[in-house]
Design a protein around this motif. Structure first.
Motif, PDB file in Angstrom:
ATOM      1  N   GLY A 282      86.036  47.307   6.440  1.00 44.64           N
ATOM      2  CA  GLY A 282      86.576  48.106   7.533  1.00 44.64           C
ATOM      3  C   GLY A 282      87.169  49.407   7.036  1.00 44.64           C
ATOM      4  N   ASN A 283      88.202  49.869   7.751  1.00 50.29           N
ATOM      5  CA  ASN A 283      88.786  51.178   7.512  1.00 50.29           C
ATOM      6  C   ASN A 283      89.769  51.126   6.341  1.00 50.29           C
ATOM      7  OD1 ASN A 283      89.525  53.837   7.794  1.00 50.29           O
ATOM      8  ND2 ASN A 283      90.961  53.439   9.468  1.00 50.29           N
ATOM      9  N   LEU A 284      89.238  50.915   5.154  1.00 56.17           N
ATOM     10  CA  LEU A 284      90.052  50.875   3.952  1.00 56.17           C
ATOM     11  C   LEU A 284      89.354  51.692   2.876  1.00 56.17           C
ATOM     12  CD1 LEU A 284      91.088  47.102   3.810  1.00 56.17           C
ATOM     13  CD2 LEU A 284      92.549  49.034   4.440  1.00 56.17           C
ATOM     14  N   ALA A 285      90.182  52.333   2.018  1.00 56.21           N
ATOM     15  CA  ALA A 285      89.648  53.138   0.915  1.00 56.21           C
ATOM     16  C   ALA A 285      90.025  52.485  -0.402  1.00 56.21           C
ATOM     17  CB  ALA A 285      90.202  54.556   0.981  1.00 56.21           C
ATOM     18  N   ALA A 286      89.238  52.778  -1.421  1.00 57.26           N
ATOM     19  CA  ALA A 286      89.484  52.197  -2.727  1.00 57.26           C
ATOM     20  C   ALA A 286      90.853  52.593  -3.247  1.00 57.26           C
ATOM     21  CB  ALA A 286      88.391  52.635  -3.708  1.00 57.26           C
ATOM     22  N   ASP A 287      91.493  51.634  -3.922  1.00 52.75           N
ATOM     23  CA  ASP A 287      92.804  51.787  -4.575  1.00 52.75           C
ATOM     24  C   ASP A 287      93.961  51.886  -3.593  1.00 52.75           C
ATOM     25  OD1 ASP A 287      91.569  51.734  -7.068  1.00 52.75           O
ATOM     26  OD2 ASP A 287      91.290  53.912  -7.076  1.00 52.75           O
ATOM     27  N   GLU A 288      93.732  51.806  -2.301  1.00 49.85           N
ATOM     28  CA  GLU A 288      94.853  51.728  -1.379  1.00 49.85           C
ATOM     29  C   GLU A 288      95.584  50.408  -1.576  1.00 49.85           C
ATOM     30  OE1 GLU A 288      94.206  54.368   2.581  1.00 49.85           O
ATOM     31  OE2 GLU A 288      93.042  52.515   2.508  1.00 49.85           O
ATOM     32  N   ARG A 289      96.858  50.439  -1.248  1.00 45.89           N
ATOM     33  CA  ARG A 289      97.690  49.246  -1.426  1.00 45.89           C
ATOM     34  C   ARG A 289      97.860  48.556  -0.077  1.00 45.89           C
ATOM     35  NH1 ARG A 289      98.157  47.441  -6.284  1.00 45.89           N
ATOM     36  NH2 ARG A 289     100.308  46.679  -5.933  1.00 45.89           N
ATOM     37  N   VAL A 290      97.485  47.274  -0.045  1.00 47.25           N
ATOM     38  CA  VAL A 290      97.530  46.504   1.197  1.00 47.25           C
ATOM     39  C   VAL A 290      98.677  45.504   1.120  1.00 47.25           C
ATOM     40  CG1 VAL A 290      96.278  44.905   2.695  1.00 47.25           C
ATOM     41  CG2 VAL A 290      95.067  46.776   1.571  1.00 47.25           C
ATOM     42  N   LEU A 291      99.475  45.453   2.173  1.00 44.28           N
ATOM     43  CA  LEU A 291     100.599  44.531   2.235  1.00 44.28           C
ATOM     44  C   LEU A 291     100.088  43.091   2.228  1.00 44.28           C
ATOM     45  CD1 LEU A 291     103.686  43.996   2.853  1.00 44.28           C
ATOM     46  CD2 LEU A 291     103.009  43.991   5.270  1.00 44.28           C
ATOM     47  N   VAL A 292     100.665  42.249   1.348  1.00 43.55           N
ATOM     48  CA  VAL A 292     100.283  40.831   1.290  1.00 43.55           C
ATOM     49  C   VAL A 292     101.478  39.922   1.564  1.00 43.55           C
ATOM     50  CG1 VAL A 292      98.374  41.274  -0.278  1.00 43.55           C
ATOM     51  CG2 VAL A 292     100.632  40.719  -1.212  1.00 43.55           C
ATOM     52  N   THR A 293     102.659  40.519   1.757  1.00 44.23           N
ATOM     53  CA  THR A 293     103.841  39.730   2.101  1.00 44.23           C
ATOM     54  C   THR A 293     103.969  39.670   3.615  1.00 44.23           C
ATOM     55  OG1 THR A 293     104.958  40.408   0.073  1.00 44.23           O
ATOM     56  CG2 THR A 293     106.325  39.510   1.840  1.00 44.23           C
ATOM     57  N   ARG A 294     104.128  38.479   4.149  1.00 42.61           N
ATOM     58  CA  ARG A 294     104.260  38.338   5.600  1.00 42.61           C
ATOM     59  C   ARG A 294     105.737  38.313   5.990  1.00 42.61           C
ATOM     60  NH1 ARG A 294      99.554  37.254   8.124  1.00 42.61           N
ATOM     61  NH2 ARG A 294     100.694  36.822  10.045  1.00 42.61           N
ATOM     62  N   PHE A 295     106.088  39.117   6.996  1.00 38.77           N
ATOM     63  CA  PHE A 295     107.430  39.043   7.593  1.00 38.77           C
ATOM     64  C   PHE A 295     107.321  39.507   9.037  1.00 38.77           C
ATOM     65  CE2 PHE A 295     106.954  43.121   5.569  1.00 38.77           C
ATOM     66  CZ  PHE A 295     107.557  44.042   6.421  1.00 38.77           C
ATOM     67  N   ALA A 296     108.210  38.997   9.852  1.00 39.36           N
ATOM     68  CA  ALA A 296     108.100  39.189  11.302  1.00 39.36           C
ATOM     69  C   ALA A 296     108.239  40.639  11.720  1.00 39.36           C
ATOM     70  CB  ALA A 296     109.149  38.327  12.018  1.00 39.36           C
ATOM     71  N   GLU A 297     108.983  41.454  10.954  1.00 45.02           N
ATOM     72  CA  GLU A 297     109.248  42.824  11.358  1.00 45.02           C
ATOM     73  C   GLU A 297     108.151  43.782  10.927  1.00 45.02           C
ATOM     74  OE1 GLU A 297     111.294  40.812   9.981  1.00 45.02           O
ATOM     75  OE2 GLU A 297     112.877  40.523  11.473  1.00 45.02           O
ATOM     76  N   ALA A 298     107.068  43.279  10.317  1.00 40.96           N
ATOM     77  CA  ALA A 298     106.006  44.176   9.855  1.00 40.96           C
ATOM     78  C   ALA A 298     105.383  44.910  11.033  1.00 40.96           C
ATOM     79  CB  ALA A 298     104.943  43.383   9.101  1.00 40.96           C
ATOM     80  N   GLY A 299     105.189  46.212  10.874  1.00 44.66           N
ATOM     81  CA  GLY A 299     104.609  47.030  11.920  1.00 44.66           C
ATOM     82  C   GLY A 299     104.443  48.460  11.444  1.00 44.66           C
ATOM     83  N   PRO A 300     103.739  49.261  12.196  1.00 44.32           N
ATOM     84  CA  PRO A 300     103.538  50.650  11.796  1.00 44.32           C
ATOM     85  C   PRO A 300     104.865  51.387  11.632  1.00 44.32           C
ATOM     86  CG  PRO A 300     102.039  50.052  13.580  1.00 44.32           C
ATOM     87  CD  PRO A 300     103.007  48.927  13.447  1.00 44.32           C
ATOM     88  N   GLY A 301     104.990  52.131  10.532  1.00 42.18           N
ATOM     89  CA  GLY A 301     106.185  52.926  10.285  1.00 42.18           C
ATOM     90  C   GLY A 301     107.303  52.207   9.589  1.00 42.18           C
ATOM     91  N   VAL A 302     107.236  50.892   9.407  1.00 41.47           N
ATOM     92  CA  VAL A 302     108.294  50.155   8.732  1.00 41.47           C
ATOM     93  C   VAL A 302     108.326  50.570   7.268  1.00 41.47           C
ATOM     94  CG1 VAL A 302     109.104  47.864   8.032  1.00 41.47           C
ATOM     95  CG2 VAL A 302     108.166  48.223  10.334  1.00 41.47           C
ATOM     96  N   ARG A 303     109.554  50.829   6.768  1.00 42.60           N
ATOM     97  CA  ARG A 303     109.714  51.272   5.402  1.00 42.60           C
ATOM     98  C   ARG A 303     109.733  50.076   4.469  1.00 42.60           C
ATOM     99  NH1 ARG A 303     114.451  55.380   3.162  1.00 42.60           N
ATOM    100  NH2 ARG A 303     113.563  55.648   1.055  1.00 42.60           N
ATOM    101  N   VAL A 304     108.947  50.149   3.401  1.00 44.07           N
ATOM    102  CA  VAL A 304     108.857  49.047   2.457  1.00 44.07           C
ATOM    103  C   VAL A 304     108.933  49.592   1.046  1.00 44.07           C
ATOM    104  CG1 VAL A 304     107.508  47.543   3.990  1.00 44.07           C
ATOM    105  CG2 VAL A 304     106.345  49.150   2.469  1.00 44.07           C
ATOM    106  N   GLU A 305     109.183  48.668   0.118  1.00 46.37           N
ATOM    107  CA  GLU A 305     109.236  49.025  -1.294  1.00 46.37           C
ATOM    108  C   GLU A 305     108.555  47.892  -2.056  1.00 46.37           C
ATOM    109  OE1 GLU A 305     112.457  49.824  -4.915  1.00 46.37           O
ATOM    110  OE2 GLU A 305     113.130  49.560  -2.837  1.00 46.37           O
ATOM    111  N   GLU A 306     107.600  48.261  -2.921  1.00 50.83           N
ATOM    112  CA  GLU A 306     106.887  47.242  -3.712  1.00 50.83           C
ATOM    113  C   GLU A 306     107.769  46.793  -4.869  1.00 50.83           C
ATOM    114  OE1 GLU A 306     102.779  47.565  -4.770  1.00 50.83           O
ATOM    115  OE2 GLU A 306     102.586  49.375  -3.541  1.00 50.83           O
ATOM    116  N   ARG A 307     107.606  45.550  -5.152  1.00 52.41           N
ATOM    117  CA  ARG A 307     108.324  45.063  -6.331  1.00 52.41           C
ATOM    118  C   ARG A 307     107.330  44.534  -7.350  1.00 52.41           C
ATOM    119  NH1 ARG A 307     110.841  39.475  -3.794  1.00 52.41           N
ATOM    120  NH2 ARG A 307     108.828  38.518  -3.331  1.00 52.41           N
TER     121      ARG A 307
END
Length: 441
Positions: free
Chosen positions: A416-441
């Motif tokens: 689908g609409n994904l490009a190489a080397d993009e980072r995809v969220l794999v952690t599930r949480f209820a507040e996930a949505g467009p614009g939510v600020r996250v930080e990778e660990r």
């Protein structure tokens, strides 16, 4: 307490604080300030509270801080993947026979390994039934057959004699016919009388009747030969049947396998068609499992057939996993209406009777699925509802729509609409949505 004092020299006489004698029944006078002491205490406390309220530090609310979610992410990498299908099935015998007695009688002996769970090799003795009656029947059938063959020899000898007599009668007929012809010629010349000619003609007629009789006798004797031959064939069938019944008194294993369902013991009398035991072929163990319509359809579309496909069978025993190689040999004759899938049977490559695997075991089956080109492997947790995944861009989540190509034991394959080397969220949480600020660990 009153501020008065009793006179020590004259008990019963009291003085006030100023040492002025008090009259009987007179109460001492209190100071004026003491009357207003409670009011003064309350007023002081109220003033103190007011001062504290006026001098307390003022709390200035801080502006709300945007929450940053600590998450994990996976990189987008396109690849050609052939995942494994993971299904579950049951071990079933590829060949299982129910041994039954073909003759009646008392069981005289049972095999050493003829017991529940015993391992039997091909041609090992299972049960011996008393053979006395069947030996007697065989001997009687053999004697009848010998008698029939002797009778056939006798009939054939008579047929030969009748054939020889027929040849002799035919020769005599030829001689008498020539004698008649000679007499006819002589009678025409007047050399013999007509009576002599008639006598010669009568002799020819009698000889012809004798030839006919001999021919009939030959036919009769030949028929008797054929009848006796049929009788001998019937006696031979009876002998073979008796010999077979005798051989059926000794029941041996038709193949190497496991014994189960034992229903006969030494000393027991078995009836015709009575159950002896069940025997499972150790070299033909199979796994029966169900492929969904989607799985079956993908394999058929890619390769045209499921049979011949290799598979791995995993049997989990406690904390141990035992693996076996298998090959899909066939599919079921009907599509299961209950499960909506197709039953398949894979033959296990086991080590005969040395394998600990037995029919009825619940196993996991893994077989290669169809090959997918240029798909993205992701964990199952990366997929949200309605085919959505979230990409991390500049520390915030962006929603992307994807199509799930397949599900594997390790996760999902998407495109689908994904490009190489993009980072995809794999952690599930209820507040996930467009614009939510996250930080990778």
């Amino acid at each position: 307490m009153l501020d008065r004092y009793e006179d020590e020299e004259k008990p019963g006489r009291f003085f006030n604080k100023a040492h002025t004698p008090l009259l009987p029944g007179e109460e001492p006078r209190r100071p004026l300030w003491r009357r207003f002491l409670p009011v003064l205490i309350i007023a002081g406390a109220a003033g103190l509270v007011a001062v504290l309220m006026l001098t307390r530090p003022q709390l200035v609310p801080e502006p709300p801080q945007e929450r940053v979610w600590t998450v994990q992410a996976a990189s987008v990498a396109f690849a050609d993947v052939q995942p494994e299908l993971q299904v579950f099935g049951e071990v079933v015998p590829g060949r299982k026979v129910e041994l039954r007695a073909l003759v009646t009688g008392e069981i005289l002996e049972t095999g050493v390994n003829f017991r529940e769970g015993g391992i039997i090799k091909e041609d090992d003795l299972l049960v011996t039934i008393d053979p006395f009656d069947y030996e007697a029947a065989r001997d009687e059938a053999s004697a009848q057959l010998g008698e029939g063959k002797a009778r056939l020899s006798e009939i054939r000898a008579r047929a030969v004699l009748e054939a020889q007599a027929l040849e002799s009668a035919r020769d005599q007929l030829v001689i008498r016919q020539r004698d008649l012809n000679r007499a006819v010629r002589l009678a025409k010349g007047g050399n013999i009388s007509q009576k002599t000619v008639d006598d010669r003609r009568l002799a020819v007629s009698q000889q012809e009747a004798a030839v006919d009789q001999r021919e009939s006798n030959v036919v009769v004797e030949q028929s008797r030969v054929e009848q006796q031959q049929a009788t001998i064939q019937r006696l031979e069938v009876g002998l073979r049947r008796a010999e077979r019944d005798l051989s059926n008194t000794r029941i041996v294993a038709p193949f190497t396998g496991f014994v189960g369902g034992v229903a006969a013991e030494q000393g027991q009398r078995v009836t015709l068609n009575g159950k002896i035991a069940d025997l499972t072929d150790a070299d033909r163990l199979e796994v029966r499992f169900t492929l969904s319509d989607a799985q079956y359809g993908r394999i058929i579309a890619a390769e045209g057939s499921v049979t011949g496909r290799e598979a791995r069978v995993i049997w989990r025993v406690g904390n141990r996993a035992v693996e076996y190689d298998a090959v899909i040999e066939r599919v079921g004759a009907e599509i299961s209406a209950a499960s909506g899938g197709v039953e398949a049977f894979a033959r296990l490559e086991t080590t005969g009777t040395d394998t600990p695997l037995r029919p009825g075991a619940f196993v996991e089956v893994r077989l290669p699925d169809t090959r997918y080109t240029q798909v993205i492997p992701l964990p199952e947790t990366a997929l949200y509802e309605q085919g959505t995944v979230y990409v991390i861009a500049d520390g915030r989540l962006e929603a992307r729509n994807v199509e799930v190509a397949a599900r594997t034991p390790d996760g999902i394959l998407v495109s689908g609409n994904l490009a190489a080397d993009e980072r995809v969220l794999v952690t599930r949480f209820a507040e996930a949505g467009p614009g939510v600020r996250v930080e990778e660990r």
